[in-house]
Design a protein around this motif. Structure first.
Motif, PDB file in Angstrom:
ATOM      1  N   ILE A  47       1.688 -23.061 -10.135  1.00 55.62           N
ATOM      2  CA  ILE A  47       1.763 -22.494 -11.483  1.00 55.62           C
ATOM      3  C   ILE A  47       0.511 -22.843 -12.285  1.00 55.62           C
ATOM      4  O   ILE A  47      -0.070 -21.994 -12.970  1.00 55.62           O
ATOM      5  CB  ILE A  47       3.029 -23.000 -12.205  1.00 55.62           C
ATOM      6  CG1 ILE A  47       4.285 -22.410 -11.565  1.00 55.62           C
ATOM      7  CG2 ILE A  47       2.985 -22.644 -13.698  1.00 55.62           C
ATOM      8  CD1 ILE A  47       5.572 -23.022 -12.059  1.00 55.62           C
ATOM      9  N   GLU A  50      -2.393 -20.740 -11.167  1.00 53.99           N
ATOM     10  CA  GLU A  50      -2.280 -19.375 -11.692  1.00 53.99           C
ATOM     11  C   GLU A  50      -2.694 -19.326 -13.165  1.00 53.99           C
ATOM     12  O   GLU A  50      -3.376 -18.400 -13.602  1.00 53.99           O
ATOM     13  CB  GLU A  50      -0.854 -18.861 -11.522  1.00 53.99           C
ATOM     14  CG  GLU A  50      -0.489 -18.573 -10.076  1.00 53.99           C
ATOM     15  CD  GLU A  50       0.946 -18.097  -9.912  1.00 53.99           C
ATOM     16  OE1 GLU A  50       1.191 -17.253  -9.048  1.00 53.99           O
ATOM     17  OE2 GLU A  50       1.821 -18.587 -10.668  1.00 53.99           O
ATOM     18  N   LYS A  51      -2.285 -20.344 -13.927  1.00 54.01           N
ATOM     19  CA  LYS A  51      -2.676 -20.401 -15.334  1.00 54.01           C
ATOM     20  C   LYS A  51      -4.188 -20.519 -15.469  1.00 54.01           C
ATOM     21  O   LYS A  51      -4.806 -19.879 -16.311  1.00 54.01           O
ATOM     22  CB  LYS A  51      -2.003 -21.596 -16.021  1.00 54.01           C
ATOM     23  CG  LYS A  51      -0.512 -21.440 -16.260  1.00 54.01           C
ATOM     24  CD  LYS A  51       0.040 -22.690 -16.940  1.00 54.01           C
ATOM     25  CE  LYS A  51       1.524 -22.600 -17.180  1.00 54.01           C
ATOM     26  NZ  LYS A  51       2.073 -23.840 -17.806  1.00 54.01           N
ATOM     27  N   ILE A  55      -4.214 -15.269 -13.228  1.00 54.80           N
ATOM     28  CA  ILE A  55      -3.644 -14.212 -12.387  1.00 54.80           C
ATOM     29  C   ILE A  55      -2.384 -14.732 -11.701  1.00 54.80           C
ATOM     30  O   ILE A  55      -2.149 -15.942 -11.632  1.00 54.80           O
ATOM     31  CB  ILE A  55      -4.646 -13.733 -11.310  1.00 54.80           C
ATOM     32  CG1 ILE A  55      -5.096 -14.921 -10.432  1.00 54.80           C
ATOM     33  CG2 ILE A  55      -5.825 -13.032 -11.930  1.00 54.80           C
ATOM     34  CD1 ILE A  55      -6.017 -14.504  -9.311  1.00 54.80           C
ATOM     35  N   THR A  56      -1.575 -13.795 -11.181  1.00 53.54           N
ATOM     36  CA  THR A  56      -0.400 -14.151 -10.389  1.00 53.54           C
ATOM     37  C   THR A  56      -0.784 -14.098  -8.914  1.00 53.54           C
ATOM     38  O   THR A  56      -1.252 -13.066  -8.424  1.00 53.54           O
ATOM     39  CB  THR A  56       0.760 -13.175 -10.655  1.00 53.54           C
ATOM     40  OG1 THR A  56       1.107 -13.242 -12.041  1.00 53.54           O
ATOM     41  CG2 THR A  56       1.976 -13.551  -9.817  1.00 53.54           C
ATOM     42  N   CYS A  58       1.286 -15.006  -6.188  1.00 49.63           N
ATOM     43  CA  CYS A  58       2.324 -14.670  -5.225  1.00 49.63           C
ATOM     44  C   CYS A  58       3.640 -14.350  -5.911  1.00 49.63           C
ATOM     45  O   CYS A  58       3.858 -14.695  -7.074  1.00 49.63           O
ATOM     46  CB  CYS A  58       2.517 -15.810  -4.219  1.00 49.63           C
ATOM     47  SG  CYS A  58       2.970 -17.375  -5.007  1.00 49.63           S
ATOM     48  N   LYS A  59       4.477 -13.679  -5.163  1.00 51.95           N
ATOM     49  CA  LYS A  59       5.848 -13.422  -5.604  1.00 51.95           C
ATOM     50  C   LYS A  59       6.745 -14.386  -4.854  1.00 51.95           C
ATOM     51  O   LYS A  59       6.640 -14.527  -3.636  1.00 51.95           O
ATOM     52  CB  LYS A  59       6.239 -11.977  -5.278  1.00 51.95           C
ATOM     53  CG  LYS A  59       5.354 -10.929  -5.953  1.00 51.95           C
ATOM     54  CD  LYS A  59       5.709  -9.542  -5.457  1.00 51.95           C
ATOM     55  CE  LYS A  59       4.763  -8.497  -6.058  1.00 51.95           C
ATOM     56  NZ  LYS A  59       5.043  -7.141  -5.543  1.00 51.95           N
ATOM     57  N   THR A  68       0.378 -11.574  -3.791  1.00 53.63           N
ATOM     58  CA  THR A  68      -0.047 -10.383  -4.511  1.00 53.63           C
ATOM     59  C   THR A  68      -1.419  -9.965  -3.963  1.00 53.63           C
ATOM     60  O   THR A  68      -2.039 -10.699  -3.179  1.00 53.63           O
ATOM     61  CB  THR A  68      -0.161 -10.663  -6.014  1.00 53.63           C
ATOM     62  OG1 THR A  68      -1.169 -11.670  -6.222  1.00 53.63           O
ATOM     63  CG2 THR A  68       1.159 -11.150  -6.586  1.00 53.63           C
ATOM     64  N   GLY A  71      -3.719 -12.506  -4.927  1.00 53.16           N
ATOM     65  CA  GLY A  71      -3.505 -13.698  -4.115  1.00 53.16           C
ATOM     66  C   GLY A  71      -4.215 -13.631  -2.790  1.00 53.16           C
ATOM     67  O   GLY A  71      -4.793 -14.621  -2.316  1.00 53.16           O
TER      68      GLY A  71
END
Length: 309
Positions: A47, A50-51, A55-56, A58-59, A68, A71
């Protein structure tokens, strides 16, 4: 976090390494086995990465772990970065033989049974850097080591510092920690338990950097007849506790890893417990260290559990 110059900091480099491991293990749960870190810790590091990247990656959920498109790209870049770092490490081996010097290190006593103590591995790594380095260890209590450091008889020391003396030194780097619990001899512990864990009438070793913490944990102010003994030497505490005349806060690893566990009992082990943080301490700024001392500093700091997250 990516700073204003677009550079990743050291924590993000470590998070990228963990991210690659998560991808290669096909999920956080599987990666706990290869990284040695818990699922909540890995999830939190993902997390934070990602911050930092914005960006994101993974799901994740009931449907399973899936990268993603971003990712996949980050994973490819992270592998390229790993390859560059490996190449850099290989090139460094060509200059390792030039490292020479003698390093003097002070280490607080009674830590040899502590599992997460990185000092032995750091020493092994240090000697692998060059055939022209050497190290001397001085083992003793805080007062002894501080005196040696002040007289420039040590390059650094690994000790526990109290709140009152952290600012006495130019550089303090947290390394690892140990837990201490309140121990009593078996028969003494049985009597205390029968009395509902009342400490009334007991002699308790309380002193040193953690005196205030000990008193708060035990709520000693509620007793009129408790005798607080101003002493925090680990070995003397063990002897007095074995005598059955005193209770002492003692490092758990010291008791659990030898025959003492047959004679001493931790009282309320989940409540009467505190952690002590060991730090690598320098008298002067880090940039004043000799090349050999600086090399050992990094050997030790790089193994610290604090650098694992």
């Amino acid at each position: 976090m990516i700073n204003s110059t677009g550079k990743l900091d050291k924590r993000d480099l470590r998070r990228l390494e963990l991210f690659c491991e998560i991808v290669e293990q096909n999920g956080i749960s599987n990666a706990t086995h290869t990284t040695g870190l818990s699922q909540p810790v890995l999830s939190n590091q993902l997390i934070e990465l990602e911050k930092s990247l914005g960006i994101t990656l993974c799901k994740r959920g009931r449907s399973g772990f899936e990268l993603t498109s971003e990712g996949h790209t980050v994973y490819r870049y992270a592998n390229e970065l790993s390859s560059v770092l490996s190449d850099f490490s290989f090139k460094l081996k060509g200059v390792q033989s030039t490292l020479t010097g003698h390093v003097r290190v002070g280490v607080l006593d009674n830590t040899v049974t502590l599992k997460n103590n990185p000092i032995p591995q750091a020493i092994e790594n240090f000697y692998q850097l060059s055939n022209s380095v050497d190290i001397t260890l001085e083992v003793g209590d805080h007062t002894f080591l501080s005196d040696k450091l002040s007289k420039n008889q040590l390059d650094m020391m690994v000790v526990v510092l109290g709140e009152h003396n952290v600012n006495h030194y130019a550089h303090v780097q947290p390394l690892f920690y140990e837990k201490s619990r309140l121990f009593a001899r078996q028969d003494v512990a049985d009597e205390i338990i029968k009395k509902g864990y009342s400490l009334s009438g007991q002699r308790i070793n309380i002193g040193g950097y953690s005196a205030r913490i000990m008193q708060e944990i035990l709520r000693t102010e509620q007793y009129d007849d408790v005798k607080l003994i101003d002493g925090w030497n680990v070995e003397s505490g063990v002897i007095l506790t074995l005598a059955g005349t005193h209770l002492s806060f003692l490092p758990t690893h010291l008791i659990d890893n030898n025959h003492l566990q047959q004679q001493l009992v931790a009282l309320k082990p989940d409540q009467w417990v505190f952690s002590s943080e060991f730090s690598l301490v320098l008298k002067t700024p880090k940039n004043t260290l000799t090349p050999a001392a600086l090399a050992f500093y990094h050997c030790l700091a790089d193994l610290s559990p604090y650098n694992a997250i």
